[in-house]
Design a protein around this motif. Structure first.
Motif, PDB file in Angstrom:
ATOM      1  N   THR A   1     -30.589  -0.027  40.395  1.00  0.00           N
ATOM      2  CA  THR A   1     -30.346  -1.264  39.653  1.00  0.00           C
ATOM      3  C   THR A   1     -28.947  -1.254  39.046  1.00  0.00           C
ATOM      4  OG1 THR A   1     -31.204  -0.412  37.562  1.00  0.00           O
ATOM      5  CG2 THR A   1     -32.795  -1.419  39.078  1.00  0.00           C
ATOM      6  N   SER A   2     -28.519  -2.427  38.622  1.00  0.00           N
ATOM      7  CA  SER A   2     -27.252  -2.552  37.910  1.00  0.00           C
ATOM      8  C   SER A   2     -27.528  -3.191  36.559  1.00  0.00           C
ATOM      9  CB  SER A   2     -26.269  -3.410  38.705  1.00  0.00           C
ATOM     10  OG  SER A   2     -26.779  -4.733  38.865  1.00  0.00           O
ATOM     11  N   LYS A   3     -26.570  -3.044  35.652  1.00  0.00           N
ATOM     12  CA  LYS A   3     -26.721  -3.642  34.321  1.00  0.00           C
ATOM     13  C   LYS A   3     -25.921  -4.926  34.202  1.00  0.00           C
ATOM     14  CE  LYS A   3     -27.913   0.618  31.913  1.00  0.00           C
ATOM     15  NZ  LYS A   3     -27.669   1.485  30.738  1.00  0.00           N
TER      16      LYS A   3
ATOM     17  N   ASN B   1     -38.980  -6.201  33.282  1.00  0.00           N
ATOM     18  CA  ASN B   1     -37.690  -6.756  32.853  1.00  0.00           C
ATOM     19  C   ASN B   1     -36.613  -6.524  33.906  1.00  0.00           C
ATOM     20  OD1 ASN B   1     -35.941  -8.185  31.214  1.00  0.00           O
ATOM     21  ND2 ASN B   1     -35.392  -6.411  29.968  1.00  0.00           N
ATOM     22  N   TYR B   2     -36.987  -6.757  35.164  1.00  0.00           N
ATOM     23  CA  TYR B   2     -36.029  -6.735  36.263  1.00  0.00           C
ATOM     24  C   TYR B   2     -35.614  -8.163  36.613  1.00  0.00           C
ATOM     25  CZ  TYR B   2     -37.620  -1.924  37.135  1.00  0.00           C
ATOM     26  OH  TYR B   2     -37.931  -0.595  37.031  1.00  0.00           O
ATOM     27  N   GLU B   3     -34.395  -8.322  37.056  1.00  0.00           N
ATOM     28  CA  GLU B   3     -33.888  -9.618  37.484  1.00  0.00           C
ATOM     29  C   GLU B   3     -33.438  -9.504  38.938  1.00  0.00           C
ATOM     30  OE1 GLU B   3     -30.332 -12.442  35.942  1.00  0.00           O
ATOM     31  OE2 GLU B   3     -31.810 -11.838  34.433  1.00  0.00           O
ATOM     32  N   ILE B   4     -33.902 -10.441  39.749  1.00  0.00           N
ATOM     33  CA  ILE B   4     -33.773 -10.324  41.207  1.00  0.00           C
ATOM     34  C   ILE B   4     -32.740 -11.308  41.742  1.00  0.00           C
ATOM     35  CG2 ILE B   4     -35.017 -10.364  43.405  1.00  0.00           C
ATOM     36  CD1 ILE B   4     -36.084  -8.290  41.395  1.00  0.00           C
TER      37      ILE B   4
ATOM     38  N   GLU C   1     -46.822  -3.514  37.256  1.00  0.00           N
ATOM     39  CA  GLU C   1     -46.135  -2.459  36.521  1.00  0.00           C
ATOM     40  C   GLU C   1     -45.615  -1.352  37.428  1.00  0.00           C
ATOM     41  OE1 GLU C   1     -47.987  -1.538  32.499  1.00  0.00           O
ATOM     42  OE2 GLU C   1     -49.620  -2.603  33.496  1.00  0.00           O
ATOM     43  N   GLU C   2     -46.103  -1.327  38.666  1.00  0.00           N
ATOM     44  CA  GLU C   2     -45.726  -0.249  39.570  1.00  0.00           C
ATOM     45  C   GLU C   2     -44.646  -0.648  40.569  1.00  0.00           C
ATOM     46  OE1 GLU C   2     -49.361   0.742  41.477  1.00  0.00           O
ATOM     47  OE2 GLU C   2     -50.351   1.410  39.636  1.00  0.00           O
TER      48      GLU C   2
ATOM     49  N   GLN D   1     -33.827   0.413  33.271  1.00  0.00           N
ATOM     50  CA  GLN D   1     -34.325   1.236  34.356  1.00  0.00           C
ATOM     51  C   GLN D   1     -33.246   1.451  35.425  1.00  0.00           C
ATOM     52  OE1 GLN D   1     -37.350   2.697  34.177  1.00  0.00           O
ATOM     53  NE2 GLN D   1     -37.513   1.707  32.183  1.00  0.00           N
ATOM     54  N   PRO D   2     -32.964   2.703  35.800  1.00  0.00           N
ATOM     55  CA  PRO D   2     -31.930   2.963  36.812  1.00  0.00           C
ATOM     56  C   PRO D   2     -32.350   2.607  38.222  1.00  0.00           C
ATOM     57  CG  PRO D   2     -32.952   5.017  36.117  1.00  0.00           C
ATOM     58  CD  PRO D   2     -33.504   3.953  35.227  1.00  0.00           C
ATOM     59  N   THR D   3     -33.665   2.578  38.470  1.00  0.00           N
ATOM     60  CA  THR D   3     -34.171   2.256  39.804  1.00  0.00           C
ATOM     61  C   THR D   3     -35.379   1.341  39.706  1.00  0.00           C
ATOM     62  OG1 THR D   3     -35.644   4.185  39.873  1.00  0.00           O
ATOM     63  CG2 THR D   3     -33.397   4.473  40.739  1.00  0.00           C
ATOM     64  N   ALA D   4     -35.713   0.748  40.836  1.00  0.00           N
ATOM     65  CA  ALA D   4     -36.910  -0.088  40.940  1.00  0.00           C
ATOM     66  C   ALA D   4     -37.616   0.245  42.245  1.00  0.00           C
ATOM     67  CB  ALA D   4     -36.546  -1.563  40.900  1.00  0.00           C
ATOM     68  N   LYS D   5     -38.935   0.301  42.186  1.00  0.00           N
ATOM     69  CA  LYS D   5     -39.738   0.520  43.378  1.00  0.00           C
ATOM     70  C   LYS D   5     -40.026  -0.839  44.006  1.00  0.00           C
ATOM     71  CE  LYS D   5     -44.045   2.826  44.809  1.00  0.00           C
ATOM     72  NZ  LYS D   5     -45.271   3.492  44.294  1.00  0.00           N
ATOM     73  N   VAL D   6     -39.637  -1.015  45.261  1.00  0.00           N
ATOM     74  CA  VAL D   6     -39.654  -2.331  45.880  1.00  0.00           C
ATOM     75  C   VAL D   6     -40.335  -2.271  47.239  1.00  0.00           C
ATOM     76  CG1 VAL D   6     -38.229  -4.249  46.717  1.00  0.00           C
ATOM     77  CG2 VAL D   6     -37.499  -2.938  44.713  1.00  0.00           C
ATOM     78  N   TRP D   7     -41.248  -3.229  47.478  1.00  0.00           N
ATOM     79  CA  TRP D   7     -41.785  -3.442  48.825  1.00  0.00           C
ATOM     80  C   TRP D   7     -40.929  -4.526  49.477  1.00  0.00           C
ATOM     81  CZ3 TRP D   7     -45.373  -1.300  52.040  1.00  0.00           C
ATOM     82  CH2 TRP D   7     -45.724  -2.040  53.179  1.00  0.00           C
ATOM     83  N   MET D   8     -40.250  -4.136  50.568  1.00  0.00           N
ATOM     84  CA  MET D   8     -39.292  -5.038  51.188  1.00  0.00           C
ATOM     85  C   MET D   8     -39.234  -4.765  52.677  1.00  0.00           C
ATOM     86  SD  MET D   8     -35.221  -5.445  50.249  1.00  0.00           S
ATOM     87  CE  MET D   8     -34.906  -3.684  50.479  1.00  0.00           C
TER      88      MET D   8
END
Length: 812
Positions: free
Chosen positions: A810-812, A772-775, A746-747, A794-801
């Motif tokens: 993010t985009s719609k 509900n993110y799509e990668i 969730e984080e 969600q306008p942003t996503a927290k990502v470990w990369m």
């Protein structure tokens, strides 16, 4: 607009051969692929193909529309096709009140355990048992006797999983005959389209057989089959008796199959049981199937659907639509799901090698990224093909079963196998295919409420080791004849309910959470609260307890299965309680219950690390009687649970790793699929990849006997070899590929968390993450080089990369 309508597809930027006729076979390279995929596909066309017909089930090609299924052998003189309907089972609605006095025996079981008399407890526990599950039934076999040139010079057979269409081509000195097979979901019809290159050189006879009681008549050039499943079919492992299969003319599920040939050329003749076409250039065979199943709680004989009328209507509609339009509608429907995800793994591909030869070559250690991609996508193909029927999930063999008493009844084994079928549903972007299982949990809760009351005198609902289409929830064992090691495990509902929260996390469908998921989660948690007792330290444990199908060995040499405080029980209860609390943070409508859950959660008996550094499976640090046992239920918290992680619970994760090292890598198909996911969660991509390769170990066909030694692998048709065939290994293996590439909570979303060196370069689009993110991403040298994340909310996503945390728009 619901969550599925909001989800958009990403676009990526920067064998009876030698038994039938004497023929001469030349190996033929695969024809130029023609599969239709996304406009800017990163993935090669995906096909299973072969140079010979199938002789065994494990070589045949499986097709399905989520309800009706066909297993195509592709023979030359005779083409054998097994037919299945997912709703055709033995039995009728279960009487959940089957053992109304059972609960009275529970205090004696618990007393024996308090006295550490495990042998006595196990014997007493047998008094808390009910009936066996019913069995998934085979509808029948369609046979095409084909008039072909006796001197075949070439043969080709394929399954195009980009289109869900099978094809057989036979070549002779003077002709080419082609057969296309598909099972359409929009039109609920199985069709075979046959064409002859040479005019009027096509001829064949169709006939039908079934292991079930049935009648066959020919009416207006239509083969009309009507029959019924048994009212009882014992599991295949029950000692044979005269009453293993019981029919009753007034009871049981009815079925119908209507079969007709249409051809613009040729002549049709008939006998009392066959239809023959002669002197044709093309033809279409329509096969319409239906059953009277009308829900888990409705008598299929007295309150069932009109299977005769349904089968007739489906056939009439299909003929009016015609094969060309049926095929077009089928491909469009299927690809709306399948094309959501594409995968490209770097490396050299072998384009003209038959699938069985690929497997054999791969087993010798050769690289084959195409085969690895094919197996992953084949898992998605199988789920789309076997899980689109309301309240009826894919079973132990998915949809494809030729046996009257299939292995383990081809039922829902909910101490792992039914759940493993759905591990890939959310992260590989097939949420809709998850719904039949989630709906089935609602059925389980209905019977399970009665089971909780009659077997334990407790509130809420409970389910056990096995279930069936009738949502049977009782402990199995045939009223005292079953070993508690498998018969009396009571955490089936607890495990299954965790899927409800997972579906919410991936979809963020709050209406589903409030109206469907939470009431079921609450009922399962309510039972768990009542089921818990305190140990001598005042901590909550379960009593009685078993760890699925495993046994302990005490220092005095006693081997048993019935004890208390099992780690697996507590792991599943812990996960469910955490899910309930998380749901209440969203819903905020059940605070008093949340307080009770939180209090119990904080007082659960904790995980324990054994003297060998392993995670204890038993309340005490006992040994396993089989240290390499296929089940690893006590590692549930690591996977498929989420509360044990390398980062947040490193000591427990390290103990889980030690447990896997002790167990080793040699295990059955479904278990290997589970262990790959566990290694992925431990972020050891190379070990996960090693086991993924072993999952694809070639296993010869006709391995129908249960075999746990040197087990696991893949049959020539890419179905999982437990052995025998169980589909959960396919689903677990496919889920593991996604888990190696994307993990989430969730984080945060973690990219390439368990990437093996063999996949240092690649690309993927369409995988889902919680939230509900799509990668969509590509990578090189193990580093993400391009990334797109889509979110409807969600306008942003927290990502470990690439070794650090980033905030990605993010985009719609």
């Amino acid at each position: 607009m619901n969550v599925y309508q909001k989800t958009l597809v990403l676009i990526l930027c920067p064998f009876v051969l030698f038994a039938q006729k004497k023929v001469v076979i030349k190996k033929k390279p695969a024809p130029t692929p023609t599969a239709t995929v996304a406009a800017v596909s990163i993935q090669q066309p995906l096909k299973l193909w072969y140079s010979n017909p199938a002789q065994y089930f494990e070589e045949a090609l499986v097709l399905g529309n989520g309800l009706q299924g066909a297993t195509v052998f592709g023979g030359i003189s005779t083409d054998k096709i097994y037919l299945n309907d997912l709703s055709l089972w033995s039995g009728e609605p279960v009487n959940a009140n089957m053992n109304v006095q059972a609960y009275k025996n529970l205090p004696a079981v618990r007393k024996a355990l308090q006295e550490n008399n495990y042998k006595k407890a196990a014997e007493l526990l047998k008094k808390l048992q009910g009936k066996f599950s019913e069995s998934y039934a085979p509808l029948g076999t369609l046979l095409l006797d084909i008039n072909d040139d006796p001197y075949i010079t070439d043969y080709y057979r394929e399954l195009d999983i980009d289109k869900a269409i099978a094809k057989v081509q036979t070549f002779s000195n003077s002709n080419k005959i082609e057969r296309e097979y598909l099972v359409s979901n929009p039109d609920k019809i199985f069709t075979i389209h046959l064409t002859s290159k040479k005019a009027r050189a096509l001829g064949f006879t169709i006939r039908f057989e079934s292991l079930l009681k049935h009648t066959t008549v020919i009416n207006n050039n239509v083969i009309q089959v009507n029959g019924a499943a048994p009212v009882k079919a014992d599991p295949n492992y029950v000692q044979k008796s005269r009453n293993a299969i019981i029919y009753d003319a007034k009871r049981g599920t009815r079925f119908s199959a209507n079969i007709e040939i249409q051809s613009s050329t040729g002549k049709i003749t008939k006998t009392d049981s066959t239809i023959t076409l002669a002197d044709a250039t093309e033809a279409t065979v329509y096969i319409s199937m239906a059953t009277s199943f009308n829900g888990f709680d409705k008598d299929p004989a007295t309150k069932g659907l009109n299977n005769v009328a349904i089968a007739a209507t489906q056939l009439i509609n299909a003929k009016q639509i015609g094969f060309t339009e049926i095929k077009k509608r089928h491909v469009k429907d299927y690809q709306s799901f399948f094309n959501r995800v594409e995968l490209k793994l770097g490396g050299k591909d072998l384009v003209n090698l038959p699938t069985d030869d690929r497997l054999k070559r791969y087993a010798k250690g050769e690289a084959d990224p195409y085969l690895e991609t094919l197996y992953f996508q084949y898992g998605r193909y199988l789920l789309i093909s076997s899980s689109r029927t309301t309240t009826v999930p894919a079973n132990l063999q998915g949809l494809w079963n030729p046996y009257l008493q299939p292995p383990w009844s081809s039922n829902y084994t909910i101490n792992i196998n039914a759940e493993e079928n759905y591990w890939l549903a959310e992260n590989t972007n097939l949420s809709e295919m998850h719904l039949p299982f989630l709906q089935f949990i609602g059925n389980l809760a209905t019977t399970g409420k009665t089971t909780a009351k009659t077997f334990y005198n407790m509130p809420g609902w409970v389910a056990h080791h096995n279930s069936d289409i009738w949502a049977m929830s009782n402990p199995v064992g045939n009223f005292g004849n079953g070993d508690p090691v498998w018969a009396n495990w009571a955490m089936g509902g607890t495990w299954a309910s965790t899927h409800l929260w997972e579906h919410y996390l991936f979809t963020k469908d709050q209406t589903f959470l409030e109206q469907k998921a939470y009431p079921l989660m609450r009922g399962a948690a309510e039972f768990c609260l009542a089921w818990l007792v305190t140990d001598s330290s005042g901590q909550y444990i379960t009593s009685p307890s078993t760890s699925p199908e495993n046994t302990f060995k005490m220092p005095n040499g006693f081997v048993g299965s019935t004890f208390y405080g099992g780690t697996a029980d507590l792991a599943m209860i812990r996960e469910l309680f955490l899910d309930v609390l998380a749901a209440q943070k969203v819903l905020k409508n059940d605070n008093d219950f949340a307080i009770k859950i939180n209090t119990a959660l904080n007082n659960l008996h904790p995980y324990k690390v054994g003297k060998a550094g392993n995670l204890q499976e038993w309340y005490y640090d006992w040994e396993d009687s089989d240290p390499k046992h296929r089940h690893q239920s006590h590692l549930f918290g690591l996977y498929p649970g989420t509360h044990v992680t390398v980062d947040k619970t490193p000591e427990i994760a390290a103990a889980a790793k030690k447990t896997l090292e002790v167990k080793g890598d040699e295990t059955t198909g479904w278990s290997k699929g589970w262990r790959i996911n566990l290694w992925a969660r431990l972020k050891d991509g190379d070990h996960a990849y090693k086991m993924y390769r072993e999952l694809l170990k070639y296993v010869p066909p006709d391995e129908t006997k249960e075999n746990y030694t040197n087990a696991g692998g893949t049959y020539p048709n890419l179905l999982d070899a437990h052995p025998p065939f169980q589909i959960d290994g396919n689903f677990g293996g496919a889920a593991a590929v996604a888990e190696m590439l994307v993990q989430s909570n969730e984080e945060m979303i973690t990219l390439l968390p368990a990437l093996p060196k063999a996949w240092a370069t690649g690309a993927v689009r369409g995988l889902k993450a919680r939230g509900n993110y799509e990668i969509e991403m590509s990578w090189a040298d193990g580093q993400v080089t391009n990334l797109k994340i889509k979110s409807a909310t969600q306008p942003t996503a927290k990502v470990w990369m690439n070794g650090k945390i980033q905030i990605v728009k993010t985009s719609k």
